[in-house]
Scaffold this motif. Structure first.
Motif, PDB file in Angstrom:
ATOM      1  N   MET A   1      67.153   3.163  93.494  1.00  0.00           N
ATOM      2  CA  MET A   1      67.953   2.001  93.177  1.00  0.00           C
ATOM      3  C   MET A   1      67.865   1.770  91.671  1.00  0.00           C
ATOM      4  N   HIS A   2      69.005   1.435  91.093  1.00  0.00           N
ATOM      5  CA  HIS A   2      69.067   1.128  89.668  1.00  0.00           C
ATOM      6  C   HIS A   2      69.732  -0.229  89.498  1.00  0.00           C
ATOM      7  N   ALA A   3      69.043  -1.153  88.853  1.00  0.00           N
ATOM      8  CA  ALA A   3      69.599  -2.493  88.639  1.00  0.00           C
ATOM      9  C   ALA A   3      70.400  -2.523  87.350  1.00  0.00           C
ATOM     10  N   MET A   4      71.473  -3.298  87.374  1.00  0.00           N
ATOM     11  CA  MET A   4      72.256  -3.497  86.153  1.00  0.00           C
ATOM     12  C   MET A   4      72.736  -4.939  86.118  1.00  0.00           C
ATOM     13  N   THR A   5      72.785  -5.469  84.915  1.00  0.00           N
ATOM     14  CA  THR A   5      73.240  -6.833  84.719  1.00  0.00           C
ATOM     15  C   THR A   5      74.593  -6.808  84.032  1.00  0.00           C
ATOM     16  N   LEU A   6      75.515  -7.601  84.549  1.00  0.00           N
ATOM     17  CA  LEU A   6      76.843  -7.721  83.960  1.00  0.00           C
ATOM     18  C   LEU A   6      77.034  -9.143  83.479  1.00  0.00           C
ATOM     19  N   ARG A   7      77.673  -9.284  82.351  1.00  0.00           N
ATOM     20  CA  ARG A   7      78.063 -10.609  81.892  1.00  0.00           C
ATOM     21  C   ARG A   7      79.575 -10.626  81.750  1.00  0.00           C
ATOM     22  N   LEU A   8      80.207 -11.506  82.522  1.00  0.00           N
ATOM     23  CA  LEU A   8      81.653 -11.651  82.459  1.00  0.00           C
ATOM     24  C   LEU A   8      82.003 -12.774  81.502  1.00  0.00           C
ATOM     25  N   SER A   9      83.171 -12.663  80.895  1.00  0.00           N
ATOM     26  CA  SER A   9      83.616 -13.586  79.855  1.00  0.00           C
ATOM     27  C   SER A   9      84.715 -14.510  80.361  1.00  0.00           C
ATOM     28  N   PRO A  10      84.999 -15.571  79.596  1.00  0.00           N
ATOM     29  CA  PRO A  10      86.068 -16.484  80.000  1.00  0.00           C
ATOM     30  C   PRO A  10      87.378 -15.731  80.264  1.00  0.00           C
ATOM     31  N   GLY A  11      88.017 -16.080  81.383  1.00  0.00           N
ATOM     32  CA  GLY A  11      89.280 -15.474  81.760  1.00  0.00           C
ATOM     33  C   GLY A  11      89.157 -14.251  82.645  1.00  0.00           C
ATOM     34  N   ASP A  12      87.956 -13.675  82.765  1.00  0.00           N
ATOM     35  CA  ASP A  12      87.770 -12.504  83.632  1.00  0.00           C
ATOM     36  C   ASP A  12      87.935 -12.902  85.092  1.00  0.00           C
ATOM     37  N   ASP A  13      88.519 -12.004  85.868  1.00  0.00           N
ATOM     38  CA  ASP A  13      88.612 -12.152  87.315  1.00  0.00           C
ATOM     39  C   ASP A  13      87.355 -11.502  87.905  1.00  0.00           C
ATOM     40  N   VAL A  14      86.550 -12.260  88.613  1.00  0.00           N
ATOM     41  CA  VAL A  14      85.255 -11.780  89.102  1.00  0.00           C
ATOM     42  C   VAL A  14      85.413 -10.526  89.948  1.00  0.00           C
ATOM     43  N   ARG A  15      86.300 -10.567  90.910  1.00  0.00           N
ATOM     44  CA  ARG A  15      86.479  -9.435  91.829  1.00  0.00           C
ATOM     45  C   ARG A  15      86.950  -8.184  91.084  1.00  0.00           C
ATOM     46  N   ALA A  16      87.950  -8.345  90.227  1.00  0.00           N
ATOM     47  CA  ALA A  16      88.492  -7.208  89.473  1.00  0.00           C
ATOM     48  C   ALA A  16      87.444  -6.636  88.517  1.00  0.00           C
ATOM     49  N   ALA A  17      86.659  -7.499  87.875  1.00  0.00           N
ATOM     50  CA  ALA A  17      85.644  -7.026  86.936  1.00  0.00           C
ATOM     51  C   ALA A  17      84.559  -6.223  87.646  1.00  0.00           C
ATOM     52  N   LEU A  18      84.150  -6.667  88.829  1.00  0.00           N
ATOM     53  CA  LEU A  18      83.131  -5.925  89.577  1.00  0.00           C
ATOM     54  C   LEU A  18      83.678  -4.600  90.080  1.00  0.00           C
TER      55      LEU A  18
END
Length: 135
Positions: free
Chosen positions: A1-18
């Protein structure tokens, strides 16, 4: 397992970004362990409402992401969310396209390199359900 952290910005669509992150990193299976942040729009499909045309709960305003979790596969994300509004009311269900980040979203995901996730029709439920196979 490899963990990764994402930071989304204003205006990003959560589902599309993931979904984009899943494909951009060439993953075969991943899980969203947790997410926090804020939304300006939350589009949520509530339990028992399986018809997208039945319309989603659409919330607008200053919304806090309390929880975000789910699986990521080549066929797209399966995510659940709970959000609170400015009065502290909590709403939750399936994340649909159009959940828009207000200030930030911080998401912890784990890739699972030894398995491959797909979504396939399950005659018992009538839905495309998670299928887990060796990578």
């Amino acid at each position: 397992m490899h963990a990764m952290t994402l930071r989304l910005s204003p205006g990003d669509d959560v589902r599309a970004a993931l979904d984009h992150a899943f494909h951009a990193h060439g993953l075969s299976a991943a899980f969203v362990l947790q997410g926090i942040g804020s939304l300006s729009v939350a589009r949520i499909r509530y339990a028992g409402r399986d018809d997208a045309a039945e319309l989603h709960g659409e919330l607008h305003g200053d919304l806090e992401i309390l929880t975000l979790a789910g699986s990521l596969s080549a066929q797209g994300p399966h995510l659940h969310i709970s959000v609170s509004d400015v009065d502290g009311r909590v709403f939750g269900g399936h994340v649909t396209p159009g959940c828009i980040v207000r200030t930030t979203a911080e998401i912890l995901a784990a890739s699972l390199p030894d398995v491959r996730y797909t979504r396939e029709h399950d005659p018992a439920t009538g839905f495309a359900e998670l299928v887990i196979r060796p990578a």
